[in-house]
Design a protein around this motif. Structure first.
Motif, PDB file in Angstrom:
ATOM      1  N   ASP A 193       7.165   6.552   4.654  1.00  0.00           N
ATOM      2  CA  ASP A 193       5.800   7.032   4.834  1.00  0.00           C
ATOM      3  C   ASP A 193       4.764   5.928   4.648  1.00  0.00           C
ATOM      4  O   ASP A 193       3.596   6.129   4.898  1.00  0.00           O
ATOM      5  CB  ASP A 193       5.509   8.182   3.860  1.00  0.00           C
ATOM      6  CG  ASP A 193       5.813   9.522   4.519  1.00  0.00           C
ATOM      7  OD1 ASP A 193       6.181   9.510   5.699  1.00  0.00           O
ATOM      8  OD2 ASP A 193       5.686  10.550   3.848  1.00  0.00           O
ATOM      9  N   LYS A 248       3.218   2.550   5.869  1.00  0.00           N
ATOM     10  CA  LYS A 248       3.164   1.661   7.026  1.00  0.00           C
ATOM     11  C   LYS A 248       2.224   0.501   6.747  1.00  0.00           C
ATOM     12  O   LYS A 248       1.368   0.574   5.879  1.00  0.00           O
ATOM     13  CB  LYS A 248       2.670   2.433   8.257  1.00  0.00           C
ATOM     14  CG  LYS A 248       3.722   3.330   8.887  1.00  0.00           C
ATOM     15  CD  LYS A 248       3.238   3.856  10.222  1.00  0.00           C
ATOM     16  CE  LYS A 248       4.335   4.575  10.972  1.00  0.00           C
ATOM     17  NZ  LYS A 248       3.870   5.063  12.296  1.00  0.00           N
ATOM     18  N   PHE A 275      -0.847  -1.323   7.787  1.00  0.00           N
ATOM     19  CA  PHE A 275      -2.083  -1.125   8.555  1.00  0.00           C
ATOM     20  C   PHE A 275      -2.891  -2.418   8.556  1.00  0.00           C
ATOM     21  O   PHE A 275      -3.150  -2.995   7.503  1.00  0.00           O
ATOM     22  CB  PHE A 275      -2.952  -0.030   7.907  1.00  0.00           C
ATOM     23  CG  PHE A 275      -2.625   1.369   8.334  1.00  0.00           C
ATOM     24  CD1 PHE A 275      -1.424   1.961   7.951  1.00  0.00           C
ATOM     25  CD2 PHE A 275      -3.513   2.116   9.089  1.00  0.00           C
ATOM     26  CE1 PHE A 275      -1.116   3.262   8.337  1.00  0.00           C
ATOM     27  CE2 PHE A 275      -3.220   3.422   9.475  1.00  0.00           C
ATOM     28  CZ  PHE A 275      -2.022   4.000   9.105  1.00  0.00           C
ATOM     29  N   TYR A 323      -6.627  -3.782   9.857  1.00  0.00           N
ATOM     30  CA  TYR A 323      -7.936  -3.506  10.453  1.00  0.00           C
ATOM     31  C   TYR A 323      -8.501  -4.822  10.970  1.00  0.00           C
ATOM     32  O   TYR A 323      -8.721  -5.749  10.196  1.00  0.00           O
ATOM     33  CB  TYR A 323      -8.881  -2.898   9.422  1.00  0.00           C
ATOM     34  CG  TYR A 323      -8.385  -1.583   8.854  1.00  0.00           C
ATOM     35  CD1 TYR A 323      -8.638  -0.386   9.523  1.00  0.00           C
ATOM     36  CD2 TYR A 323      -7.660  -1.543   7.670  1.00  0.00           C
ATOM     37  CE1 TYR A 323      -8.187   0.825   9.012  1.00  0.00           C
ATOM     38  CE2 TYR A 323      -7.204  -0.336   7.153  1.00  0.00           C
ATOM     39  CZ  TYR A 323      -7.466   0.843   7.830  1.00  0.00           C
ATOM     40  OH  TYR A 323      -7.014   2.032   7.332  1.00  0.00           O
ATOM     41  N   SER A 329     -16.083   0.468  10.543  1.00  0.00           N
ATOM     42  CA  SER A 329     -14.735  -0.013  10.245  1.00  0.00           C
ATOM     43  C   SER A 329     -14.481   0.018   8.740  1.00  0.00           C
ATOM     44  O   SER A 329     -13.423   0.452   8.276  1.00  0.00           O
ATOM     45  CB  SER A 329     -14.561  -1.444  10.771  1.00  0.00           C
ATOM     46  OG  SER A 329     -13.362  -1.995  10.268  1.00  0.00           O
ATOM     47  N   VAL A 336     -13.616   3.396   7.505  1.00  0.00           N
ATOM     48  CA  VAL A 336     -12.206   3.763   7.733  1.00  0.00           C
ATOM     49  C   VAL A 336     -11.325   3.152   6.643  1.00  0.00           C
ATOM     50  O   VAL A 336     -10.428   3.807   6.105  1.00  0.00           O
ATOM     51  CB  VAL A 336     -11.704   3.291   9.118  1.00  0.00           C
ATOM     52  CG1 VAL A 336     -10.248   3.674   9.310  1.00  0.00           C
ATOM     53  CG2 VAL A 336     -12.546   3.875  10.226  1.00  0.00           C
ATOM     54  N   ILE A 373     -11.723   5.148   3.356  1.00  0.00           N
ATOM     55  CA  ILE A 373     -11.033   6.447   3.430  1.00  0.00           C
ATOM     56  C   ILE A 373      -9.523   6.228   3.458  1.00  0.00           C
ATOM     57  O   ILE A 373      -8.749   6.898   2.780  1.00  0.00           O
ATOM     58  CB  ILE A 373     -11.464   7.231   4.696  1.00  0.00           C
ATOM     59  CG1 ILE A 373     -12.957   7.572   4.650  1.00  0.00           C
ATOM     60  CG2 ILE A 373     -10.610   8.481   4.880  1.00  0.00           C
ATOM     61  CD1 ILE A 373     -13.334   8.721   3.758  1.00  0.00           C
ATOM     62  N   GLY A 374      -9.105   5.238   4.251  1.00  0.00           N
ATOM     63  CA  GLY A 374      -7.678   4.962   4.411  1.00  0.00           C
ATOM     64  C   GLY A 374      -7.004   4.564   3.114  1.00  0.00           C
ATOM     65  O   GLY A 374      -5.799   4.755   2.941  1.00  0.00           O
ATOM     66  N   PHE A 429      -4.694   6.845   1.265  1.00  0.00           N
ATOM     67  CA  PHE A 429      -3.377   7.173   1.820  1.00  0.00           C
ATOM     68  C   PHE A 429      -2.274   6.234   1.330  1.00  0.00           C
ATOM     69  O   PHE A 429      -1.127   6.354   1.719  1.00  0.00           O
ATOM     70  CB  PHE A 429      -3.429   7.163   3.349  1.00  0.00           C
ATOM     71  CG  PHE A 429      -4.137   8.349   3.924  1.00  0.00           C
ATOM     72  CD1 PHE A 429      -3.412   9.402   4.470  1.00  0.00           C
ATOM     73  CD2 PHE A 429      -5.516   8.439   3.910  1.00  0.00           C
ATOM     74  CE1 PHE A 429      -4.047  10.516   4.998  1.00  0.00           C
ATOM     75  CE2 PHE A 429      -6.174   9.552   4.434  1.00  0.00           C
ATOM     76  CZ  PHE A 429      -5.438  10.586   4.976  1.00  0.00           C
ATOM     77  N   GLN A 474      -1.350   3.131   1.877  1.00  0.00           N
ATOM     78  CA  GLN A 474      -0.577   2.356   2.839  1.00  0.00           C
ATOM     79  C   GLN A 474      -0.685   0.870   2.482  1.00  0.00           C
ATOM     80  O   GLN A 474      -1.434   0.482   1.589  1.00  0.00           O
ATOM     81  CB  GLN A 474      -1.126   2.607   4.249  1.00  0.00           C
ATOM     82  CG  GLN A 474      -1.101   4.066   4.668  1.00  0.00           C
ATOM     83  CD  GLN A 474       0.310   4.627   4.773  1.00  0.00           C
ATOM     84  OE1 GLN A 474       1.112   4.130   5.534  1.00  0.00           O
ATOM     85  NE2 GLN A 474       0.608   5.667   4.007  1.00  0.00           N
ATOM     86  N   VAL A 487       0.564  -0.577  12.414  1.00  0.00           N
ATOM     87  CA  VAL A 487      -0.635   0.013  13.016  1.00  0.00           C
ATOM     88  C   VAL A 487      -1.754  -1.028  12.998  1.00  0.00           C
ATOM     89  O   VAL A 487      -2.081  -1.568  11.941  1.00  0.00           O
ATOM     90  CB  VAL A 487      -1.095   1.266  12.236  1.00  0.00           C
ATOM     91  CG1 VAL A 487      -2.338   1.868  12.885  1.00  0.00           C
ATOM     92  CG2 VAL A 487       0.015   2.303  12.165  1.00  0.00           C
ATOM     93  N   VAL A 488      -2.306  -1.318  14.177  1.00  0.00           N
ATOM     94  CA  VAL A 488      -3.422  -2.260  14.256  1.00  0.00           C
ATOM     95  C   VAL A 488      -4.641  -1.500  14.787  1.00  0.00           C
ATOM     96  O   VAL A 488      -4.629  -0.999  15.903  1.00  0.00           O
ATOM     97  CB  VAL A 488      -3.104  -3.445  15.182  1.00  0.00           C
ATOM     98  CG1 VAL A 488      -4.313  -4.384  15.277  1.00  0.00           C
ATOM     99  CG2 VAL A 488      -1.888  -4.203  14.685  1.00  0.00           C
ATOM    100  N   LEU A 489      -5.665  -1.383  13.953  1.00  0.00           N
ATOM    101  CA  LEU A 489      -6.905  -0.737  14.375  1.00  0.00           C
ATOM    102  C   LEU A 489      -7.937  -1.823  14.606  1.00  0.00           C
ATOM    103  O   LEU A 489      -8.280  -2.571  13.703  1.00  0.00           O
ATOM    104  CB  LEU A 489      -7.380   0.245  13.300  1.00  0.00           C
ATOM    105  CG  LEU A 489      -6.644   1.587  13.304  1.00  0.00           C
ATOM    106  CD1 LEU A 489      -6.721   2.242  11.949  1.00  0.00           C
ATOM    107  CD2 LEU A 489      -7.217   2.506  14.364  1.00  0.00           C
ATOM    108  N   SER A 490      -8.413  -1.914  15.838  1.00  0.00           N
ATOM    109  CA  SER A 490      -9.305  -2.995  16.221  1.00  0.00           C
ATOM    110  C   SER A 490     -10.726  -2.479  16.380  1.00  0.00           C
ATOM    111  O   SER A 490     -10.965  -1.516  17.095  1.00  0.00           O
ATOM    112  CB  SER A 490      -8.802  -3.589  17.539  1.00  0.00           C
ATOM    113  OG  SER A 490      -9.596  -4.673  17.913  1.00  0.00           O
ATOM    114  N   PHE A 491     -11.645  -3.132  15.687  1.00  0.00           N
ATOM    115  CA  PHE A 491     -13.053  -2.701  15.768  1.00  0.00           C
ATOM    116  C   PHE A 491     -13.943  -3.866  16.174  1.00  0.00           C
ATOM    117  O   PHE A 491     -13.737  -4.968  15.727  1.00  0.00           O
ATOM    118  CB  PHE A 491     -13.531  -2.162  14.417  1.00  0.00           C
ATOM    119  CG  PHE A 491     -12.804  -0.927  13.993  1.00  0.00           C
ATOM    120  CD1 PHE A 491     -12.966   0.260  14.679  1.00  0.00           C
ATOM    121  CD2 PHE A 491     -11.943  -0.960  12.916  1.00  0.00           C
ATOM    122  CE1 PHE A 491     -12.287   1.408  14.282  1.00  0.00           C
ATOM    123  CE2 PHE A 491     -11.262   0.186  12.511  1.00  0.00           C
ATOM    124  CZ  PHE A 491     -11.428   1.364  13.200  1.00  0.00           C
TER     125      PHE A 491
END
Lengths: 133, 132
Positions: A3, A5, A7, A9, A24, A27, A30-31, A34, A36, A129-133
């Motif tokens: 569970d 991962k 991450f 950003y 960003s 996020v 908040i993240g 979790f 991670q 997981v790649v979150l791009s902003f």
């Protein structure tokens, strides 16, 4: 699958001129709940987000820059800044704010690591997981 | 494969929403699962039912709403980003005293928190970001 991962950003835009940097950061905060494995990358104009002594009173927007310094309290301890992006903009590590976290020995250590472009690519490739902003 | 899709730009100014829509549609047609579509930044503006584009143009919001209805898509709009930009459901309109009938969220969309984005990243095999 576990569970947890990895991450990442990715911050690519300067703060204040557009909302991406602020949202960003929201996020990331908040993240953090979790639990991670979280890293932040700053490249292209995104390196400006970490420049020290930001003052936004003249443009009437909220100065969220101090929030980066609180990331350690959220267990966000890995901030990678791309060396070439800094150099291309006439910046050096000395222009960046101090962001620290407490290590296992309860010492404050820097969360910022300057990495070159090739290393940044490796960091990205190692993520789930790649979150791009 | 199980995908999560993130839309970070509004309709019409940027291609991001259209491309995300085409990607989502194609993935579903190929038998993949879309775990969630998450709308963030100006992407929340895809969720207003009040857009009225010219008749000879595509209707971005309607495209999404119809795709959601057909495939039981979970389309989530970030609440903080939505409130900044005036995207409200009945509950939020009432809570902020915006008056009756001011809710403007389009069919198929729901407003929720950023946790839904992180959770989608955890649950999906691939998270795909569409943005500027």
């Amino acid at each position: 699958m576990s569970d947890t991962k990895r991450f990442l950003y990715v911050n690519r835009k300067a703060p204040h001129g557009t909302v991406y940097a602020l949202e960003s950061l929201e996020v990331v905060l908040i993240g953090a709940a979790f639990e991670q494995d979280v890293s932040l990358a700053f490249l292209d104009d995104g390196v400006f987000q970490l420049v020290k002594k930001q003052v936004t009173t003249g443009i009437g927007v909220k100065n969220f820059a101090p929030t980066y310094r609180a990331l350690g309290d959220y267990d966000v301890k890995k901030l990678y800044v791309e060396r070439e992006s800094l150099a291309e903009r006439g910046l050096t590590e000395d222009d960046l704010m101090e962001v620290t976290h407490e290590n296992d020995d309860e010492e404050d250590v820097s969360s910022i690591e300057i990495v070159d472009r090739a290393r940044m690519a490796q960091i990205m490739a190692a993520q789930d997981v790649v979150l791009s902003f | 494969m199980k995908f999560a899709v993130v839309v970070n730009e509004g309709p019409y100014t940027h291609q991001a929403s259209d491309t995300a829509y085409q990607f989502t549609k194609a993935a579903l047609e190929k038998g993949h699962e879309i775990y969630r579509v998450f709308f963030y930044h100006d992407g929340v503006n895809n969720a207003t039912r009040l857009t009225v584009p010219p008749q000879d143009e595509r209707n971005v919001q309607k495209n999404w709403s119809e795709l959601a209805e057909k495939n039981a898509l979970d389309m989530v709009v970030c609440i903080a980003a939505a409130q900044r930009r005036g995207i409200l459901d009945e509950g939020e309109a009432k809570r902020h005293g915006k008056g009756e009938g001011s809710a403007n969220i389009a069919p198929g969309f729901r407003i929720s928190g950023l946790g839904q984005l992180i959770e989608a990243g955890i649950q999906a095999d691939r998270l795909v970001v569409f943005g500027d």
